[in-house]
Scaffold this active site. Structure first.
Site, short mmCIF file in Angstrom:
data_model
loop_
_atom_site.label_atom_id
_atom_site.label_comp_id
_atom_site.label_asym_id
_atom_site.label_seq_id
_atom_site.Cartn_x
_atom_site.Cartn_y
_atom_site.Cartn_z
N ASP A 229 0.83 -0.97 -0.03
CA ASP A 229 0.06 0.19 0.04
C ASP A 229 0.70 1.13 -0.01
O ASP A 229 1.95 1.23 0.29
CB ASP A 229 -1.09 -0.01 1.16
CG ASP A 229 -2.28 0.84 0.94
OD1 ASP A 229 -2.98 0.58 1.92
OD2 ASP A 229 -2.14 1.61 0.11
C1 GLC Z 1 -4.22 4.53 -0.17
C2 GLC Z 1 -5.01 3.22 0.22
C3 GLC Z 1 -5.04 2.20 -1.28
C4 GLC Z 1 -4.92 3.00 -2.35
C5 GLC Z 1 -3.49 3.42 -2.17
C6 GLC Z 1 -3.35 4.42 -3.47
O1 GLC Z 1 -3.58 4.97 1.18
O2 GLC Z 1 -4.99 2.60 1.21
O3 GLC Z 1 -6.33 1.63 -0.89
O4 GLC Z 1 -5.12 2.27 -3.54
O5 GLC Z 1 -3.11 4.70 -1.24
O6 GLC Z 1 -4.27 5.55 -3.57
#
Ligand code: GLC
Length: 734
Positions: A229
């Site tokens: 993430d």
């Molecule tokens: C965010 C989220 C994730 C997302 C990523 C990119 O913090 O937790 O679901 O795909 O970052 O935006």
């Protein structure tokens, strides 16, 4: 592009390989000689492609795209085919915008009603979540776009999500929190998995070797790529060793230098770097999308967004057929959410909606609107209240739009309450006092408390219904569509009834899953604790009859069949749910668990016989000691229901397709258990030692219950010597 293989990777410089395992920037993978870069983009309910300023929380602009209903609503459709089509539409949009991997779906379990991202997740039940996600992934990938199933795993709380440890026992983790990931991996083969920010039992997931390699790859056979993430990596070298292939977003030259240095200093095996670099290259090779962006039919996608919302909206209550509304009625539409609807969640899933149609935009001709309250406040406004009451008095029927304001629920933080704002509930009570024909339409991403539910004749749950929220809401209210949605989560009477209360989000560093398996309906149903609206609940404008349940075990499989009849006046769809209750295994277990469901469309008076095969896994529990899914032969209950609390058919069965309950005798084995699970060897041993008669006498005496509940080593109390007991154990275990 040349075909990528390990030889190709080894032909790259160390720095080039190191550049591959970290993002080039916020949304792109790195480009190396022979392999282009590829774009990754959110999100689960619509494309959030950022052309310029990039951010992870939907703060900056993104391209125009159709905003579909949130996962909380799509799951309420219980319609695999609908999720497949949603995936296809998202894939078409992503392909047109040259996206290689779409960052979704989110499949985490809704554990606490307070969790900020519940709108973005499917269910409290892993089977429903797993089935919806599997269909969604197949849909997206059928359009030649990859996905990233997230957030792996046990990311069930937003507060301190980067550091909090989800502490859970192995069986609960396997049966509740990993099962939906396992299903998607094995049945839909997602291009990538996104590991979550949090820890599990103290280990940070981005460097959790047991999770990312042993379970995900070695056990489940996942062959794709694991990305982090955004910002989840704390130690890139440790993450690579654990099986994390791609750190997102890119940390630039610093990250490249760190990896090069680690290899040169012998702290990182070059083979591990090459393994992940190859996975990145293979992802780009398979899913990378080159060429100019192209158009696609957003109006068609808008129409589908409406249909998907129609299919998920849940009719929670409809006393005296208050609904559907009739066209010739003097209708009052009250509440700012009609004009400024909540139709999507906040955070990384945010979409720059192509064509928002509000309930006010789509309300029937002749209907009149009053704002009623301000969304940006929870204080009543006297003028707005007076105008709303005045309108309600002059009307035959009132539709009141209520829900959580955007500021109340979002990615990134958890809610502190599940109550509607006071100005909404106060106005609701006053409207009810002047007009009993009051329908409440809810716009909320997650469970809401409804202390007023008994005062109103009709309640419709639209969750966050996407950009076509207006058309879909009136489709249901006016009866253009017969509602068929069912709740994918339980709605308790009050927050404190939920098993995660009051410990949820109390400890900054730890979230302890003390309720174990008893999450959601598994708790309320097992505790016989009434709820406002149960899991699987949803009404229709018609009615359905269930009959002729038959359960057959033949040719190594168990088949459940039953007849479903539409006994009403209009066509409709019913979600028939099949639950199983384990009555044989000597373990903690919920009273019943969802093991299958099927959505059936029936004309008035039409019947269909439904026949479903329940796989062995539907009877299995995860045995942590043996590290296997164990289905014990013995007694189970099969329930067929219109919700978990509305069981229409039921049958006890003796399941004989699993494993015989192995009772390996020890001196600690209880007499009662031994007698209950007498395998042939135990029977023979009892005969050969002459203990069969002795025990029969004891267990037919007035003290039977006492002696059934003592271990073999204590049979000396019944005049049976330790030598006799040891001989019995030896013979029985032979
Ligand atoms: C965010 C989220 C994730 C997302 C990523 C990119 O913090 O937790 O679901 O795909 O970052 O935006």
């Amino acid at each position: 592009m040349t075909k990528v293989d390990l030889k190709f990777v080894e032909g790259l410089t160390l720095a080039e390989r190191a550049s591959l395992v970290t993002g080039h920037d916020f949304w792109f993978t790195a480009e190396v000689p022979g392999s282009k870069k590829m774009m990754l983009t959110d999100g689960p309910s619509g494309l959030r492609k950022q052309a310029d300023d990039a951010d992870a929380l939907g703060l900056n602009d993104s391209v125009d795209a159709v905003c579909f209903p949130c996962s909380a609503l799509t799951a309420a459709s219980f319609d695999d085919d609908g999720l497949l089509k949603l995936g296809q539409h998202l894939g078409i949009a992503a392909k047109a915008e040259r996206i290689g991997v779409l960052l979704g779906p989110g499949v985490n379990i809704k554990r606490s009603p307070l969790a900020g991202r519940n709108f973005e997740y499917f269910s409290e039940d892993p089977l429903l979540a797993g089935r919806m996600a599997t269909a969604y992934v197949k849909g997206v990938q059928s359009e030649d776009v990859g996905v990233s199933v997230k957030h792996f795993a046990l990311n069930n709380r937003e507060n301190q999500r980067f550091t909090s440890s989800s502490n859970v026992d192995e069986r609960t983790m396997r049966e509740i929190y990993l099962a939906q990931f396992e299903r998607v991996v094995k049945q839909a083969h997602p291009a990538t998995i996104m590991c979550s920010y949090n820890k599990i039992n103290g280990t940070l997931n981005s460097q959790n070797q047991r999770l990312l390699t042993r379970i995900l790859r070695d056990e489940w056979g996942f062959t794709g790529l694991v990305m982090s993430d955004w910002g989840a990596v704390a130690d890139h070298v440790a993450a690579l060793k654990a099986g994390l292939d791609l750190e997102m977003p890119g940390n630039g030259q610093a990250s490249v230098d760190e990896i090069v240095q680690a290899v040169n200093e012998g702290r990182l095996d070059e083979a591990i770097l090459n393994r992940s670099a190859l996975r990145v290259l293979k992802m780009v090779e398979r899913w990378g999308s080159e060429g100019e962006v192209s158009d696609y039919d957003k109006e068609e996608q808008h129409r589908f967004a409406r249909q998907l919302a129609d299919d998920g909206i849940v009719l929670l209550k409809n006393d005296d057929q208050e609904l559907p509304l009739t066209n010739d009625t003097k209708l009052a539409v009250i509440g700012e959410l009609a004009e400024h609807p909540r139709y999507q969640g906040a955070g990384s899933s945010h979409v720059n909606a192509h064509h928002l149609v509000s309930p006010l935009d789509a309300m029937p001709a002749g209907a009149r609107y009053a704002q009623g309250y301000e969304l940006t406040s929870d204080q009543e406004d006297e003028q707005l209240t007076a105008a709303a009451l005045d309108l309600a008095k002059q009307s035959d029927q009132v539709v009141f739009f209520a829900g959580f304001p955007a500021a109340m629920e979002s990615e990134g933080f958890d809610k502190t309450s599940i109550d509607l704002p006071a100005n909404q509930t106060e106005l609701l009570a006053k409207l009810r006092a002047v007009n009993p024909h009051l329908t409440v339409v809810l716009q909320n991403g997650s469970v809401v408390a409804m202390p007023w539910a008994d005062q109103v004749p009709a309640i419709v749950e639209t969750y966050l219904a996407g950009e076509a929220v207006g058309e879909a809401t009136w489709d249901i209210l006016l009866g253009r569509v017969n509602p068929s949605g069912k709740l994918s989560e339980s709605f308790p009477f009050k927050l404190s009834d939920n098993p995660t209360y009051p410990t949820f989000d109390q400890d900054k560093n730890n979230e302890n899953y003390r309720e174990g398996l008893l999450v959601g309906y598994r708790y309320y149903d097992s505790k016989h604790l009434p709820v406002r609206f149960p899991f699987g609940h949803g009404l229709s404008y018609t009615s359905f009859q269930y009959s002729d349940l038959a359960v057959k075990q033949a040719d190594g499989q168990l088949t459940v069949s039953f007849k479903l009849t539409n006994t009403g006046q209009v066509a409709g769809k019913e979600v028939a749910q099949i639950y199983v209750g384990n009555r044989v295994s000597m373990i903690e277990k919920p009273a019943k668990e969802l093991r299958d469901f099927v959505k059936v469309e029936l004309e008035p008076g039409q019947s269909k016989t439904i026949s479903r095969v329940l796989p062995r896994r539907a009877f299995a529990w995860y045995n942590p000691e043996q590290e296997v899914w164990q289905a014990d032969n013995g007694e189970y209950e099969i329930f067929i229901g219109s919700s978990v609390a509305d069981i229409r058919l039921h049958q006890r069965i003796d399941y004989q397709l699993g494993t015989p309950v192995q009772v390996r005798l020890t001196s600690e084995t209880y007499v009662g258990d031994m007698m209950k699970h007498q395998t042939p060897t135990i029977k023979r041993a009892l005969q050969e030692t002459g203990l069969a008669d002795k025990l029969a006498t004891i267990l037919n005496s007035d003290n039977a219950a006492i002696f059934a509940n003592i271990p073999l080593r204590s049979l000396v109390m019944a005049g049976i010597s330790p030598e006799e007991v040891q001989q019995l154990i030896r013979l029985a275990n032979a």
